[in-house]
Write an enzyme that holds these catalytic residues in place. Structure first.
Site, PDB file in Angstrom:
ATOM      1  N   ILE A  17       0.821  -1.217   0.000  1.00 38.54           N
ATOM      2  CA  ILE A  17       0.000   0.000   0.000  1.00 38.54           C
ATOM      3  C   ILE A  17       0.852   1.263   0.000  1.00 38.54           C
ATOM      4  CG2 ILE A  17      -1.994  -1.087   1.092  1.00 38.54           C
ATOM      5  CD1 ILE A  17      -1.081   0.007   3.757  1.00 38.54           C
ATOM      6  N   GLY A  18       2.163   1.116   0.090  1.00 37.43           N
ATOM      7  CA  GLY A  18       3.031   2.283   0.035  1.00 37.43           C
ATOM      8  C   GLY A  18       4.481   1.862  -0.053  1.00 37.43           C
ATOM      9  N   GLU A  19       5.251   2.604  -0.826  1.00 43.60           N
ATOM     10  CA  GLU A  19       6.667   2.291  -0.978  1.00 43.60           C
ATOM     11  C   GLU A  19       7.483   3.565  -0.871  1.00 43.60           C
ATOM     12  OE1 GLU A  19       7.767  -1.177  -3.795  1.00 43.60           O
ATOM     13  OE2 GLU A  19       6.103  -0.161  -4.794  1.00 43.60           O
ATOM     14  N   GLY A  20       8.632   3.461  -0.214  1.00 39.02           N
ATOM     15  CA  GLY A  20       9.562   4.565  -0.108  1.00 39.02           C
ATOM     16  C   GLY A  20      10.970   4.071  -0.363  1.00 39.02           C
ATOM     17  N   MET A  22      13.314   3.634   1.754  1.00 36.22           N
ATOM     18  CA  MET A  22      13.896   2.822   2.810  1.00 36.22           C
ATOM     19  C   MET A  22      13.001   1.682   3.271  1.00 36.22           C
ATOM     20  SD  MET A  22      16.747   4.252   3.115  1.00 36.22           S
ATOM     21  CE  MET A  22      16.623   4.800   1.403  1.00 36.22           C
ATOM     22  N   ALA A  23      11.701   1.749   2.982  1.00 35.03           N
ATOM     23  CA  ALA A  23      10.793   0.741   3.524  1.00 35.03           C
ATOM     24  C   ALA A  23       9.584   0.586   2.611  1.00 35.03           C
ATOM     25  CB  ALA A  23      10.344   1.131   4.939  1.00 35.03           C
ATOM     26  N   LYS A  40       5.096  -1.988   8.180  1.00 32.01           N
ATOM     27  CA  LYS A  40       6.182  -1.296   7.484  1.00 32.01           C
ATOM     28  C   LYS A  40       7.427  -2.171   7.616  1.00 32.01           C
ATOM     29  CE  LYS A  40       6.868   3.172   7.461  1.00 32.01           C
ATOM     30  NZ  LYS A  40       7.241   4.571   7.827  1.00 32.01           N
ATOM     31  N   ASP A 134       8.267  16.438   9.885  1.00 34.67           N
ATOM     32  CA  ASP A 134       7.975  16.100   8.493  1.00 34.67           C
ATOM     33  C   ASP A 134       6.465  16.063   8.264  1.00 34.67           C
ATOM     34  OD1 ASP A 134       8.656  15.550   5.881  1.00 34.67           O
ATOM     35  OD2 ASP A 134       8.824  13.403   6.174  1.00 34.67           O
TER      36      ASP A 134
END
Length: 637
Positions: A17-20, A22-23, A40, A134
């Site tokens: 459901i989400g990608e960055g 670092m994780a 995560k 952030d």
């Protein structure tokens, strides 16, 4: 995602459901409690990096200590082999950035409702001594029923921590940076208040207050420029709300609201006042003496100034609390009389102070030049001009300690005489020398490394297995467009090609140097072809058997090959210390194998004892039950 992919036999990873950088965040099922969660998972390539792990676990610890309905809850933190993960509350909904891109500018009611919830969440963090650092729409989740959840405390810092830029740490996102973040100053709650202001601005206008081609240019705009008023871009924004947003986006932290909780209360009061002006009011009886009343027609201009609220009370007799406090204060003052006498007698016997140095003699048309080093540029200008001198900026330079837009040096120096109207020349600080990290993914290291070094970055290489050409940048840290200080180390994960570096030591007898694997996706019935590269560390007195196993994520064996090196043609007793041995294998995948993620594991064992050679040092690989984990392959339908 394979059904068998479990973390610690509890969390089944379902979909991404989400990608960055670092994780990766998965929707997952907690099979013990039977609930949907978000997990995560740190990029496995970062699992051996202590700095990454510290940052990863700092997020978990920061968020786990926050219990608030508008903050994504943290349920668990753990490690399964080389996978480090955080288990969080799963929020059904979308992030605020998606909603802004889809339908901003928002109606005033919707923008206020979201902003108030964000403020209460971040304000709860402030009360525990944390600054989020952030705040941005991508870290704000909105459920279908309108509930808001703030997430990602990955770079949150304690209020007593070090300044924002330390040792090249990445802080914030350029679009939402506060001026003090851009200048590398110590951060406090007003920094988050500013970032919330940027989010409000974006919700109300559909655009950011500042736009630029680079992160560095954006940071400078946050430092120096004033944004266009929100009601100029969206005339539907009432002037009172526009004034609140303007105050939140003040350059000086002291000019903003002190905490997110205070901003939340301001917005709540504004919201209530706006409702009150459009709602039929019931008469209120106030028991007071008749007073002349000045009638003021309802006007929106009265809405928006809520920092001081008047509470009407009945007139009463003596205020006995005040009387008691006054008596206590009087007793305290009288009790200090002996101390005052002692101090007076002590200092009355001291010798008279020495005469101050002679004052500078000024001519009739001269004045003393004020010392403005370290002062804010505008404050220095006002002081110089008030003295009868002229203020002139002759240069701007980066400075490690003097914040942006402050005076580094002046000529003439402070305390010197100068004629009225003379020019005081100053050099203004641009703050720390900030750099924007370029996007390096997919480029050749031979090209990007010299560029990075010329820009002022340090470079660290790390090789990883990949089907990409050797030397191709697979990942980078800090991520692209991060604003960091000069000298920051950029870590490049580079493709080593199909050769996977391992350097695993088995029993101090043999080194598994690397493995060649040219594919990672297979279908049932196909064959996995790989070559192991061994190096003898010493003479071996026994012919060891090599095992190559294919297992499911839970360890269940799917396919295997156990044989002496090179099919028995090169027994280990014949190896010479230092000799390299290239050892190919073929591993059949069963026709009935289910699609999913599988592990390749190798090692050696003694046929006499049936015991594996212990992995005394896994090197760049992972070890599990004295087998070296080469990596994952995926079986597809």
């Amino acid at each position: 995602m394979a059904e068998s992919l479990l973390l610690n036999n509890r969390y089944r990873l379902l979909t991404i459901i989400g990608e960055g950088g670092m994780a990766t965040v998965y929707r997952a099922q907690d099979i013990v409690l039977g609930r949907t969660v978000a997990v995560k998972v740190l990029d496995e390539r970062r699992a051996d990096d202590e700095a990454f792990l510290a940052r990863f676990y700092r997020e978990a610890q920061a968020a786990a200590n926050l219990d608030h309905p508008n903050i994504v809850g943290v349920y668990d933190i753990g490690q399964d082999g080389n996978r480090h993960y955080i288990v969080m509350e799963y929020v059904e909904g979308r992030d605020l950035k998606e909603l802004i891109l889809e339908s901003a500018p928002f109606p005033i009611e919707r923008a206020l409702t979201i902003a108030i919830q964000v403020c209460t969440a971040v304000g709860a963090a402030h009360k525990t001594g944390l600054v989020h650092c952030d705040v941005k729409p991508q870290n704000i989740l909105v459920a279908p029923d309108g509930r808001v959840k703030v997430t990602d405390f990955g770079i949150a810092r304690a209020l007593t921590s070090t300044p924002a830029v330390e040792g090249g740490d990445v802080w914030g996102t350029p679009d939402y940076l506060s001026p003090e973040q851009a200048a590398g100053k110590r951060l406090g709650p007003p920094s988050d208040v500013y970032s919330i202001g940027v989010v409000m601005y974006e919700m109300l206008t559909g655009r950011l207050p500042f736009e630029a081609e680079s992160g560095l240019a954006l940071a400078l705009k946050h430092l120096r420029q004033e944004p266009a008023p929100v009601n100029e871009l969206n005339p539907r924004v009432p002037p009172g709300l526009a004034r609140i947003v303007h105050k939140v986006l003040a350059k000086e932290p002291s000019a903003r609201y002190r905490t997110a909780s205070q901003l939340a209360q301001i917005l709540i009061n504004y919201h209530r006042a706006g409702e009150a002006m459009t709602t039929v009011q019931r008469p209120v009886v106030v028991r007071r003496e008749p007073q002349p009343v000045k009638l003021v027609p309802p006007s929106e201009e009265r809405v928006g100034d809520y920092e001081e609220e008047t509470e009407w009370e009945e007139e009463r007799g003596w205020d006995w609390v005040a009387v008691v406090l006054g008596a206590v204060a009087l007793v305290a003052v009288l009790g200090l009389a002996p101390l005052w006498t002692l101090v007076y007698n002590r200092y009355a016997r001291l010798p008279p102070p020495t005469a101050p140095p002679p004052a500078v003699t000024l001519a009739g048309d001269e004045v003393l030049v004020p010392d403005v080093v370290g002062m804010d540029q505008e404050a220095a200008r006002r002081l110089i001009e008030a003295t009868g001198l002229q203020f002139m900026v002759i240069d701007e330079q980066h400075h490690e300690t003097i914040p942006a837009l402050a005076v580094i040096s002046q000529v003439p120096t402070g305390g010197q005489p100068a004629k009225r109207g003379a020019v005081v020349e100053v050099i203004i600080s641009q703050g720390q020398d900030l750099l924007v990290v370029p996007d390096l993914i997919g480029q050749a290291v031979e090209v990007v490394e010299p560029q990075l070094m010329d820009m002022g970055f340090a470079v660290e290489r790390r090789e990883e297995w990949s089907l990409m050409p050797i030397g191709t940048v697979l990942a980078q840290d800090p991520p692209a467009n991060s604003v960091v200080s000069r000298g920051t180390t950029v870590i490049l994960a580079l493709s080593s090609g199909s050769r996977l570096p391992l350097e695993a030591n088995l029993a101090d007898e043999v080194l598994l140097v690397s493995c060649d694997l040219d594919r990672v996706e297979f279908r049932p019935g196909e064959t996995v072809q790989l070559t192991l590269h061994w190096q003898a560390l010493r003479e071996m007195s026994e012919d060891y058997t090599v095992f190559v196993h294919l297992t499911q994520a839970d360890g269940q064996l799917v396919s295997q090959q156990d044989i002496q090196p090179l099919g028995g043609a090169k027994p280990t007793t014949s190896w010479i210390p230092g000799e390299m041995v290239d050892d190919p294998y073929e591993l059949a995948i069963p026709v009935g194998a289910s699609p999913g993620i599988y592990w390749l594991k190798v090692g050696m064992y003694s046929q006499n004892t049936m015991k594996r050679l212990p992995v005394v040092e896994p090197g760049r690989a992972r070890a599990e039950r004295d087998s070296v984990l080469l990596g994952q392959i995926q079986i597809i339908p």
